[in-house]
Design a protein around this motif. Structure first.
Motif, mmCIF file in Angstrom:
data_model
loop_
_atom_site.group_PDB
_atom_site.id
_atom_site.type_symbol
_atom_site.label_atom_id
_atom_site.label_comp_id
_atom_site.label_asym_id
_atom_site.label_seq_id
_atom_site.Cartn_x
_atom_site.Cartn_y
_atom_site.Cartn_z
ATOM 1 N N GLU A 132 206.710 42.157 16.063
ATOM 2 C CA GLU A 132 207.113 40.620 15.138
ATOM 3 C C GLU A 132 205.999 40.913 14.832
ATOM 4 O O GLU A 132 205.971 40.543 13.621
ATOM 5 N N TYR A 133 204.160 41.202 14.814
ATOM 6 C CA TYR A 133 203.402 42.022 13.410
ATOM 7 C C TYR A 133 203.759 43.146 12.717
ATOM 8 O O TYR A 133 203.231 43.625 12.175
ATOM 9 N N SER A 134 204.865 43.452 13.049
ATOM 10 C CA SER A 134 205.303 44.585 12.074
ATOM 11 C C SER A 134 206.226 44.180 10.669
ATOM 12 O O SER A 134 205.825 44.700 9.946
ATOM 13 N N PHE A 135 206.424 43.324 10.844
ATOM 14 C CA PHE A 135 206.745 42.146 9.778
ATOM 15 C C PHE A 135 206.448 41.025 9.472
ATOM 16 O O PHE A 135 206.645 40.360 8.534
ATOM 17 N N ALA A 136 204.992 40.962 9.536
ATOM 18 C CA ALA A 136 204.366 39.693 9.215
ATOM 19 C C ALA A 136 204.509 40.089 7.610
ATOM 20 O O ALA A 136 204.693 40.433 6.796
ATOM 21 N N ARG A 137 204.090 38.930 7.140
ATOM 22 C CA ARG A 137 204.117 38.107 5.792
ATOM 23 C C ARG A 137 202.987 39.275 5.039
ATOM 24 O O ARG A 137 203.442 40.254 4.091
#
Length: 148
Positions: A132-137
């Motif tokens: 989920e950290y790969s796609f943070a804003r």
């Protein structure tokens, strides 16, 4: 073939993120196999600014590319979902759901490399897992999401 022979007279590099929306079987450097993704159900989530700068057409273009390789594009998880194609701002809960269901998470770069024949389904499994950290804003959001 040259860019012009493939129907591309622009200076866009075949297979680059900017030209992703133009990929189709046998064109712009993509593999010839129009059934490469046949039988695969791919859920699309997030924003793909790499495909369309303002984002208005991005998901439609990504869906069109996937369908040109005979993928079925889903709108929500099912027991048959094979992949989650996650873009920027993908809800972290979708990525967690994918992991719980053993659905492989892809980003646009991995999908692009698969369509260009640089990766196989098997070799994608050997790459580091996307989280989920790969796609943070942005970096600040990613830092706030860290568990420490």
């Amino acid at each position: 073939k040259s860019h012009e022979e493939n129907g591309n007279s622009s200076t866009t590099v075949p297979g680059s993120a900017a030209s992703f929306g133009m990929l189709s079987p046998g064109r712009y450097g993509a593999v010839e196999d129009e059934e490469l993704l046949k039988g695969k159900i791919i859920l699309i989530s997030g924003i793909f600014a790499e495909v369309d700068a303002d984002g208005t057409e991005a998901n439609r273009r990504v869906k069109k590319v996937l369908e040109s390789f005979k993928a079925t594009v889903g709108t929500r998880f099912s027991k048959n979902t094979n992949y989650l194609l996650a873009g920027k701002d993908t809800d972290p809960s979708k990525i967690k759901t994918a992991k719980m269901r053993s659905v492989q998470v892809l980003d646009l770069e991995r999908l692009r490399r698969l369509l260009l024949g640089e990766l196989t389904f098997e070799s994608m499994k050997l790459l580091p897992e996307l989280t989920e950290y790969s796609f943070a804003r942005d970096a600040d959001e990613a830092a706030r999401a860290l568990p420490f």
